[in-house]
Write a protein that holds these residues in place. Structure first.
Motif, PDB file in Angstrom:
ATOM      1  N   TYR A   8       0.837  -1.204   0.000  1.00 12.19           N
ATOM      2  CA  TYR A   8       0.000   0.000   0.000  1.00 12.19           C
ATOM      3  C   TYR A   8       0.873   1.254   0.000  1.00 12.19           C
ATOM      4  CZ  TYR A   8      -3.861   3.078   1.462  1.00 12.19           C
ATOM      5  OH  TYR A   8      -4.802   4.076   1.542  1.00 12.19           O
ATOM      6  N   LEU A   9       1.896   1.258   0.861  1.00 10.48           N
ATOM      7  CA  LEU A   9       2.785   2.416   0.925  1.00 10.48           C
ATOM      8  C   LEU A   9       3.583   2.584  -0.366  1.00 10.48           C
ATOM      9  CD1 LEU A   9       4.278   2.406   4.540  1.00 10.48           C
ATOM     10  CD2 LEU A   9       2.548   3.920   3.586  1.00 10.48           C
ATOM     11  N   ARG A  14       4.390   5.863  -5.208  1.00 12.32           N
ATOM     12  CA  ARG A  14       4.479   5.955  -6.660  1.00 12.32           C
ATOM     13  C   ARG A  14       3.492   6.974  -7.217  1.00 12.32           C
ATOM     14  NH1 ARG A  14       3.664   0.513  -8.258  1.00 12.32           N
ATOM     15  NH2 ARG A  14       5.759   0.165  -7.462  1.00 12.32           N
ATOM     16  N   ARG A  15       2.383   7.148  -6.539  1.00 12.04           N
ATOM     17  CA  ARG A  15       1.352   8.068  -7.032  1.00 12.04           C
ATOM     18  C   ARG A  15       1.431   9.448  -6.392  1.00 12.04           C
ATOM     19  NH1 ARG A  15      -2.173   5.667 -10.238  1.00 12.04           N
ATOM     20  NH2 ARG A  15      -2.423   3.405 -10.195  1.00 12.04           N
ATOM     21  N   ALA A  66      -3.544   9.351  -2.399  1.00  9.50           N
ATOM     22  CA  ALA A  66      -2.489  10.125  -3.058  1.00  9.50           C
ATOM     23  C   ALA A  66      -3.058  11.374  -3.719  1.00  9.50           C
ATOM     24  CB  ALA A  66      -1.772   9.256  -4.088  1.00  9.50           C
ATOM     25  N   ASP A  67      -4.220  11.248  -4.354  1.00  9.38           N
ATOM     26  CA  ASP A  67      -4.851  12.413  -4.977  1.00  9.38           C
ATOM     27  C   ASP A  67      -5.198  13.472  -3.934  1.00  9.38           C
ATOM     28  OD1 ASP A  67      -4.639  11.219  -7.427  1.00  9.38           O
ATOM     29  OD2 ASP A  67      -6.720  10.515  -7.490  1.00  9.38           O
ATOM     30  N   GLY A  68      -5.668  13.021  -2.779  1.00  6.31           N
ATOM     31  CA  GLY A  68      -5.996  13.973  -1.720  1.00  6.31           C
ATOM     32  C   GLY A  68      -4.768  14.692  -1.194  1.00  6.31           C
ATOM     33  N   PHE A  69      -3.691  13.946  -0.970  1.00  7.07           N
ATOM     34  CA  PHE A  69      -2.451  14.575  -0.514  1.00  7.07           C
ATOM     35  C   PHE A  69      -1.914  15.551  -1.560  1.00  7.07           C
ATOM     36  CE2 PHE A  69      -1.741  10.854   2.480  1.00  7.07           C
ATOM     37  CZ  PHE A  69      -1.835  11.625   3.622  1.00  7.07           C
ATOM     38  N   LEU A 305       5.879  11.218 -20.865  1.00 10.20           N
ATOM     39  CA  LEU A 305       6.574   9.988 -21.253  1.00 10.20           C
ATOM     40  C   LEU A 305       7.504   9.502 -20.152  1.00 10.20           C
ATOM     41  CD1 LEU A 305       7.481  10.893 -24.951  1.00 10.20           C
ATOM     42  CD2 LEU A 305       5.627   9.415 -24.157  1.00 10.20           C
ATOM     43  N   PHE A 306       7.943  10.426 -19.288  1.00  3.32           N
ATOM     44  CA  PHE A 306       8.827  10.038 -18.197  1.00  3.32           C
ATOM     45  C   PHE A 306       8.057   9.515 -16.989  1.00  3.32           C
ATOM     46  CE2 PHE A 306      11.105  13.326 -20.571  1.00  3.32           C
ATOM     47  CZ  PHE A 306      12.296  12.663 -20.840  1.00  3.32           C
ATOM     48  N   ASP A 307       6.739   9.479 -17.093  1.00  5.61           N
ATOM     49  CA  ASP A 307       5.913   9.036 -15.973  1.00  5.61           C
ATOM     50  C   ASP A 307       4.907   7.997 -16.448  1.00  5.61           C
ATOM     51  OD1 ASP A 307       5.051   9.043 -13.292  1.00  5.61           O
ATOM     52  OD2 ASP A 307       3.391  10.386 -13.787  1.00  5.61           O
ATOM     53  N   LEU A 308       5.353   7.135 -17.368  1.00  3.07           N
ATOM     54  CA  LEU A 308       4.461   6.093 -17.859  1.00  3.07           C
ATOM     55  C   LEU A 308       4.068   5.175 -16.719  1.00  3.07           C
ATOM     56  CD1 LEU A 308       6.163   5.164 -21.243  1.00  3.07           C
ATOM     57  CD2 LEU A 308       4.110   6.532 -20.882  1.00  3.07           C
TER      58      LEU A 308
END
Length: 332
Positions: A8-9, A14-15, A66-69, A305-308
């Protein structure tokens, strides 16, 4: 089955498209928070596996968290917003007062941009530094254009007359310079884009317009005084465009939602190209401006492209529940 907290972490990290220091701080605080909640539930009679599962369920998926943070932490203080719009305001000033014709002013602007970029890089690339980093790439991009112009001129000479208009060493040097500098810039952009490619896209937001302006500049013939006067007549439009870029940058920094930021950049870039086209060429050549707008969008989105996405993300998101090993170590 208990939820794999380490997985999970990992997915959360990653996100989290934030600075490494912020990301590490968030992950550490979350680890402590989850550990405290798990211990509370165990004291209330739950098993360790059930306590961990319910704690993570209360947080939501790693993507949602992750979206919230990101929405909260990506805005930053107002001083970052102010520092980020300064280079655009300086460019607006440069065009408003026709200062781009003054080599000393242009050199001073480049020195300021490079100095601010170096300071920002040494400080770990805070958010205010991204627009400055983008402007520091203008010099190599312009030199690329000059190098490729020399190569194109040579190719045209071979096709039309069968001879090279310039010496072979010039073309060899142009190719070598282009290859080396391209490699350096790609490495540079990849370092900037990996934490958050959207910030890297913000950094290169003015580049398509500047490329269009240089094309227009050379198309008119900068060495002819009469044409130079005509170029100065459209400087007011360029100043307005950089004021729009400054406003878009300020809005970008105050918006937390990542998708809205992408939409803002996607709308701003082609709009600026169309505005410049209408101001400079009076609406002629609509096919060319359409193609240039499409190319500008491609350049703007190229940092993505650097964050596929890692294919494992889907598996971890879809199947978060796996047997936990070392759960006792986590609780301790």
């Amino acid at each position: 089955m208990a939820t794999d907290f380490r997985g999970y972490l990992t997915l959360l990290e990653r996100r989290l498209h934030l600075d490494p220091s912020e990301r590490d701080e968030i992950v550490n605080e979350l680890h402590v928070h989850v550990q405290d909640r798990v211990l509370e539930r165990i004291e209330n009679g739950q098993s360790p596996e059930a306590a961990l599962r319910e704690t993570l369920d209360s947080l939501g998926t790693a993507r949602e968290l992750a979206d919230g943070f990101y929405e909260v932490h990506s805005r930053g203080p107002w001083r970052h917003t102010a520092l980020a719009v300064v280079p655009h305001l300086l460019l607006a000033l440069t065009y408003a007062f026709h200062l781009w014709t003054n080599p000393m002013w242009v050199a001073a602007m480049m020195l300021i941009a490079i100095s601010a970029s170096v300071v920002g890089w040494r400080k770990g690339r805070p958010r205010w530094a991204y627009p400055w980093l983008g402007y520091s790439l203008i010099a190599p991009i312009v030199s690329w254009g000059l190098a490729m112009s020399a190569v194109g001129y040579g190719a045209w000479g071979v096709l039309t007359s069968g001879t090279l208009p310039l010496g072979m060493p010039i073309y060899v040097a142009s190719f070598v310079y282009f290859a080396i500098s391209l490699w350096v810039v790609i490495k540079f952009v990849s370092r900037v884009a990996r934490p958050d490619w959207v910030m890297a896209s913000l950094a290169i937001l003015p580049v398509p317009f500047l490329a269009y302006w240089f094309f227009f500049f050379f198309n008119w013939g900068f060495a002819v005084e009469e044409n130079a006067r005509q170029l100065r007549e459209v400087d007011s439009s360029a100043a307005i465009i950089f004021l729009i870029i400054a406003a878009a940058t300020a809005i970008f920094y105050r918006i937390g939602r990542r998708l809205v930021r992408v939409a803002l950049l996607a709308i701003t870039t082609p709009s600026l190209i169309v505005l410049a086209w209408m101001s400079y060429q009076g609406g002629r050549g609509y096919v060319a401006v359409f193609l240039f707008a499409v190319m500008s969008m491609a350049v703007l989105l190229s940092p993505a492209l650097f964050d596929l996405k890692d294919p494992k993300d889907d598996d971890e998101e879809q199947f978060p529940g796996v047997a936990t090993t070392g759960l006792a170590d986590f609780i301790e």
